[in-house]
Design a protein around this motif. Sequence first.
Motif, short mmCIF file in Angstrom:
data_model
loop_
_atom_site.label_atom_id
_atom_site.label_comp_id
_atom_site.label_asym_id
_atom_site.label_seq_id
_atom_site.Cartn_x
_atom_site.Cartn_y
_atom_site.Cartn_z
N ASP A 1 -96.98 1.27 67.87
CA ASP A 1 -98.27 1.88 68.17
C ASP A 1 -98.05 3.37 68.41
N PRO B 1 -108.50 3.02 72.00
CA PRO B 1 -107.31 2.20 72.23
C PRO B 1 -106.80 2.37 73.66
N SER C 1 -103.41 1.42 75.85
CA SER C 1 -102.05 0.91 75.76
C SER C 1 -101.67 0.14 77.01
N THR D 1 -108.51 8.14 69.50
CA THR D 1 -107.19 7.92 70.08
C THR D 1 -106.70 9.21 70.73
N PRO E 1 -104.88 9.57 62.50
CA PRO E 1 -105.50 8.28 62.80
C PRO E 1 -105.76 7.50 61.52
N GLY F 1 -108.04 11.48 66.16
CA GLY F 1 -106.75 11.26 66.80
C GLY F 1 -106.30 12.52 67.50
#
Length: 402
Positions: free
Chosen positions: A104, A247, A249, A330, A353, A364
Motif C-alpha cells: 500500500d 484510505p 491505514s 489519498t 493515485p 494523491g
Amino acid sequence: MQEAQRLLDGRIRAVPRLRQRLRRAPPGCGRPFWADDAAFDLRHHVRRLPCPAPGDERALLDVAAAVTGEPLPRCRPLWSVTFVTGLADGGTGLVIVMNHVLADGIGGLAVLARLVDPIPSLPPADPQAAPFPAPAPRVRALAADAWAGRAHRLTHLAGSLRTIRQGFAELGGTRPPRRQPPTTLNRPTGPRRRLDVVAADLAAIRELGHAHAGTVNDVILAAVAGALQALLASRGEKLDLVTASVPVSARQAATGGQLGNQVGVMPVALPTGGDLATRVTQIAAITCERKTAARGTSAAVLGLPFRLLAPTGLLRWFINRQRLIHTFVTNLRGPAEPLTFAGAPVRAVIAIPNTTGNVTVTFGALSYAGTLRITVLSDPSQVPDVAVLTAALRRDLGGAAH
C-alpha cells in the motif's frame, strides 16, 4: 543506467517481497501466498525510456501516466522501475510501479527508503540476507497454516466481531449508504490517464490546519472539495457535498520486510461552500467524529464481499455504475529530509493515485522535504477541463501561505 541497475540489484535484497511471486494455494490450503521467484531477473523489471520533447514536467508526467497504466505480468514479481532520461533540465525521472497487493502507500514509502541512498535515520539492511531462492512451502505446511488460521478465528470470535463493528463504524454505520445525485464526476472511464501536480508549502498548510482545529489531511480534503465544486460550477452543476473515499491505514509505518496492503476506507461527505478556512473547520469536525481507534478495520468488512464478487464480474459491474462516492483522496507523509539516488539529489517525489470504475478524477497527496504535492489523476476524455480544477486547487493552497 548500468550503475543504477547495479545499485538496485544490491538494494532490493533488503526487500524480500521484490523477488517473490504471488501463487495460488491448492484447494483447502488457504489464500494465495508469496514465494521466491527462482527465475527472477532484474532486467525484466528495470528499463529506460527517453522523454519526448520538450522534456519538461508535462512531458514527464505524460510518460509516468502511460507507464503506470501498463499491466504488470503476473508471472513475475509485481513491480517495475522506469528511468526517464532526456529531461530538459538534465535530470532523470524515476517511475516506480507496485501492484496494490505488493504494497500500500505506506509500504511503498518503505520500499523507496531501501532503494535510495542510505538514510541516516534508517537502520541498515541486514547484510546476512536469507538464501535465495527459498523453497516454496509444501502443501502440507500450507494446509496446516490455513487450518491454524481458521481455528484462531474461531477461538477469537469476540475479537473478530469487535473488528467488524469497528469496520462498520469506519464506513459510516450499518445503514446502507444513500446513492448520490448523478453528476459528471461519475462517468465510465476509458484507458487514458492524465497527471497534473499542484505544490504547496507544507508548513503553511499545517499552520492553516492547526488554526482551525484540523490537520494537513483536513486542509487537503477542504481544498479538494472546493476544487471539485469549481469544476462542477464551470459545467453548470452544483453540489453542496462531495463524497470522497479516504484510505485509512491500519499502521503508521512499515519496513521493507513488512509490506502488503493494510488499508481500509472512510467515506467522508465534504462540504463545498464557503472559503477554504470555513471548509477546513467543518471537515475537521467531521473527520474527528468519524475516526476510530482501530484504523483500517473496514477492510475486514469489505474484503470478503469483494473477493466473492470479483470472479463473477458483479464487482466490476457495480463500480462502473456506483453513485456512492465522487472521488478518492489519498494523503501520505513522505520523507522530511531530502533523499539522494546514486549521489544525485531527489528534487521531488509525487504519489500517483489510481482510479477505477466511473470515478473520473482522483487525488494523491505526498509531502517531501517541506513541500506538499497533490497529484491529480483524471481521464482526459471525461475531464478535458481539468485545468479549471487544478487552478482552483492551486489558488486555495497558494492562499494558505498568506
